[in-house]
Design a protein around this motif. Structure first.
Motif, mmCIF file in Angstrom:
data_model
loop_
_atom_site.group_PDB
_atom_site.id
_atom_site.type_symbol
_atom_site.label_atom_id
_atom_site.label_comp_id
_atom_site.label_asym_id
_atom_site.label_seq_id
_atom_site.Cartn_x
_atom_site.Cartn_y
_atom_site.Cartn_z
ATOM 1 N N GLY A 304 0.857 -1.096 -0.061
ATOM 2 C CA GLY A 304 0.064 -0.050 0.153
ATOM 3 C C GLY A 304 0.760 1.235 0.009
ATOM 4 O O GLY A 304 2.028 1.159 0.371
ATOM 5 N N GLY A 305 0.186 2.313 -0.412
ATOM 6 C CA GLY A 305 1.002 3.514 -0.505
ATOM 7 C C GLY A 305 1.559 4.275 0.819
ATOM 8 O O GLY A 305 2.687 4.755 0.756
ATOM 9 N N ILE A 306 0.908 3.870 1.810
ATOM 10 C CA ILE A 306 1.320 4.408 3.098
ATOM 11 C C ILE A 306 2.604 3.703 3.518
ATOM 12 O O ILE A 306 3.048 4.152 4.235
ATOM 13 N N VAL A 307 3.109 2.579 3.193
ATOM 14 C CA VAL A 307 4.248 2.041 3.716
ATOM 15 C C VAL A 307 5.550 2.820 2.884
ATOM 16 O O VAL A 307 6.743 2.650 3.360
ATOM 17 N N LYS A 308 5.330 3.744 2.062
ATOM 18 C CA LYS A 308 6.566 4.769 1.611
ATOM 19 C C LYS A 308 6.797 5.422 3.001
ATOM 20 O O LYS A 308 7.935 6.126 2.900
ATOM 21 N N GLU A 309 5.966 5.647 4.145
ATOM 22 C CA GLU A 309 6.395 6.442 5.173
ATOM 23 C C GLU A 309 7.790 5.738 5.621
ATOM 24 O O GLU A 309 7.903 4.677 5.793
ATOM 25 N N PRO A 310 8.614 6.721 6.291
ATOM 26 C CA PRO A 310 9.743 6.117 6.797
ATOM 27 C C PRO A 310 9.519 5.044 8.136
ATOM 28 O O PRO A 310 8.855 5.249 8.673
ATOM 29 N N GLU A 312 10.856 4.649 10.739
ATOM 30 C CA GLU A 312 10.953 5.236 11.998
ATOM 31 C C GLU A 312 9.286 5.608 12.592
ATOM 32 O O GLU A 312 9.051 5.874 13.836
ATOM 33 N N TYR A 313 8.471 6.096 11.580
ATOM 34 C CA TYR A 313 7.286 6.520 11.594
ATOM 35 C C TYR A 313 6.123 5.659 11.549
ATOM 36 O O TYR A 313 5.151 5.669 12.040
ATOM 37 N N LEU A 314 6.467 4.450 11.025
ATOM 38 C CA LEU A 314 5.511 3.397 10.426
ATOM 39 C C LEU A 314 5.767 1.920 11.172
ATOM 40 O O LEU A 314 5.130 1.652 12.068
ATOM 41 N N LEU A 315 6.789 1.153 10.503
ATOM 42 C CA LEU A 315 6.920 -0.114 10.528
ATOM 43 C C LEU A 315 7.824 -0.508 12.137
ATOM 44 O O LEU A 315 7.205 -1.165 12.611
ATOM 45 N N THR A 316 8.545 0.633 12.270
ATOM 46 C CA THR A 316 9.331 0.234 13.451
ATOM 47 C C THR A 316 8.556 0.236 14.716
ATOM 48 O O THR A 316 8.460 -0.839 15.621
#
Length: 363
Positions: A304-310, A312-316
């Protein structure tokens, strides 16, 4: 060996020629707008496929198989689209109809039909971020919350009726927010990007000093929308329930508030936006925990487009929450599911669909 992947959407279709001998490289491609009746859409698929084949310098009899990824509930064994919200398909025998149309074009290979989210998961498992994994789950965070599970044999989990692995419609909160499926409290209502947008708007309506308004303003063109936007921003405190509903429809329907709004404002140290992002991430992490506890895949791929977030702000932070709460938290790291970003972008639907009928005989 060349295979065809057809990525059918609500308003358009993309067709690609995928070469198995070149690591699934797309060697030819064409796209078209779709509309009209189901029969019209099938004719568009055929004509667009012919153009894609031509662009690759091939003939249809050179193609080994065709796979079609389509929105909606699909029975892959019967090759029937049971229903689709945004296309005129109801108990539609897509596979059989395409058999007839392509046989007239000297195509003699197999044709497979699958759900669009499932085929993207197939692409990531076969040649993307989960390549070589024992098993994988694919989750796409977008307008909805799509999902797919692929087992250790490389097979999609579809259930006896083709409707399995609708991960976005697992329950999250009893009698919670209304979901598009008709039920309340689904994962999709909270952990999709639509859920993020809803949370953003809810907080914005109560806090006109939030920087989320400034970020949203960047998506407003001069003219009537600009006038309406400023009116909403400065009159929310005096609005009654009916007017508030109108304001929400305006901000959401005109895509003035999107999935980036809260993240961009958070990076400007806006505490309201920070709260929105943290709240939404917690729902995403909770959904991932539920999915991992259920399937225990080696890899959970997030698209999804949201996974372009760095990270540190999303997946971590999501991974940290999952690690704390998953059933296998005491297991060694090599025995716990890994959460990774998807490898493919828009081409995933084509690549995944091309796998649907590989190695199969003509049906």
């Amino acid at each position: 060996m060349p295979h065809i992947g057809v990525d059918l959407g609500g308003t358009g279709v993309q067709v690609g020629i995928v070469d198995e001998n070149q690591d699934d490289k797309i060697i030819g491609k064409s796209d078209s707008v779709v509309g009209g009746t189901a029969e019209d859409i099938m004719d568009t698929i055929v004509s667009t496929t012919e153009e894609a084949v031509k662009s690759a310098g091939l003939k249809l009899f050179d193609i080994k198989s065709i796979g079609v990824g389509t929105p909606g509930a699909v029975d892959p064994e019967a090759r029937v689209v049971v229903s689709a919200f945004n296309l005129p398909f109801h108990d539609f025998a897509m596979g059989k109809i395409l058999d007839g149309k392509f046989s007239l074009k000297r195509f003699e290979g197999a044709i497979g039909i699958g759900n669009d989210a499932n085929v993207v998961g197939l692409a990531e498992h076969k040649s993307g971020a989960a390549k070589g994994a024992h098993s994988s789950v694919f989750v796409t965070l977008g307008t909805g919350y799509g999902g797919a599970y692929i087992d250790k044999f490389g097979n999609l989990l579809t259930g006896f009726n083709g409707a399995a692995a609708e991960l976005g419609h697992l329950g999250m909160i009893k009698d919670g927010k209304q979901c598009t499926c008709g039920k309340k409290g689904c994962i999709e209502a909270y952990a999709s990007v639509t859920g993020l947008i809803d949370f953003s708007i809810e907080v914005m309506l109560g806090n006109p000093d939030s920087k989320m308004w400034d970020e949203a303003s960047k998506n407003v063109e001069n003219g009537p929308d600009r006038t309406n936007f400023e009116f909403v921003r400065h009159n929310i405190y005096t609005a009654d329930k009916e007017k508030l509903a109108t304001y929400i429809t305006f901000l959401k329907g005109r895509k003035i508030v999107n999935g980036r709004t809260a993240f961009d404002a958070m990076r400007q140290n806006d505490l309201y936006a920070k709260g929105v992002v943290e709240n939404w991430r917690s729902y995403v992490a909770e959904s991932f925990t539920t999915i991992i506890n259920t399937f225990q895949p080696e890899i959970l791929v997030v698209g999804g487009g949201i996974v372009k977030e760095p990270d540190e702000y999303l997946l971590t932070p999501i991974i940290e929450q999952v690690d704390q709460n998953q059933f296998t938290r005491e297991f060694p790291s090599e025995k716990k599911a890994r959460i990774v970003k998807a490898k493919f972008g828009p081409e995933a639907g084509i690549i995944g669909a091309s796998y649907l009928a590989r190695g199969k005989r003509t049906i």
